[in-house]
Design a protein around this motif. Structure first.
Motif, PDB file in Angstrom:
ATOM      1  N   TYR A   1      38.546  44.913  31.797  1.00  0.00           N
ATOM      2  CA  TYR A   1      37.776  45.329  32.970  1.00  0.00           C
ATOM      3  C   TYR A   1      36.926  44.169  33.475  1.00  0.00           C
ATOM      4  N   TYR A   2      36.197  43.525  32.575  1.00  0.00           N
ATOM      5  CA  TYR A   2      35.321  42.436  33.003  1.00  0.00           C
ATOM      6  C   TYR A   2      36.117  41.241  33.526  1.00  0.00           C
ATOM      7  N   ARG A   3      37.303  41.038  33.024  1.00  0.00           N
ATOM      8  CA  ARG A   3      38.123  39.930  33.486  1.00  0.00           C
ATOM      9  C   ARG A   3      38.778  40.238  34.837  1.00  0.00           C
ATOM     10  N   GLU A   4      39.272  41.456  35.014  1.00  0.00           N
ATOM     11  CA  GLU A   4      40.006  41.818  36.227  1.00  0.00           C
ATOM     12  C   GLU A   4      39.089  42.173  37.399  1.00  0.00           C
ATOM     13  N   TYR A   5      37.944  42.778  37.116  1.00  0.00           N
ATOM     14  CA  TYR A   5      37.080  43.277  38.175  1.00  0.00           C
ATOM     15  C   TYR A   5      35.733  42.554  38.143  1.00  0.00           C
ATOM     16  N   SER A   6      35.787  41.264  38.152  1.00  0.00           N
ATOM     17  CA  SER A   6      34.556  40.473  38.077  1.00  0.00           C
ATOM     18  C   SER A   6      33.705  40.602  39.338  1.00  0.00           C
TER      19      SER A   6
END
Length: 51
Positions: A32-37
């Motif tokens: 999540y943190y990588r894809e939706y920064s």
């Protein structure tokens, strides 16, 4: 002592299942943190709090 012997297998299975689910949760949070920064900070804080 024979009463406890019957619970060791169940405890092992529960520990393994909990470890697998915890690993899956960690992978989902990382992705999540990588894809939706670019998501709003409140979403990120909500994910961190739920994690």
């Amino acid at each position: 002592m024979s009463e406890l012997d019957k619970t060791y297998g169940v405890t092992l299975i529960g520990t393994i299942a909990a470890s697998v689910l915890f690993g899956v949760t960690n992978i989902q949070v990382f992705q999540y943190y990588r894809e939706y920064s670019s998501d709003h900070i409140w979403y990120k804080l909500a994910v961190a709090w739920l994690w």
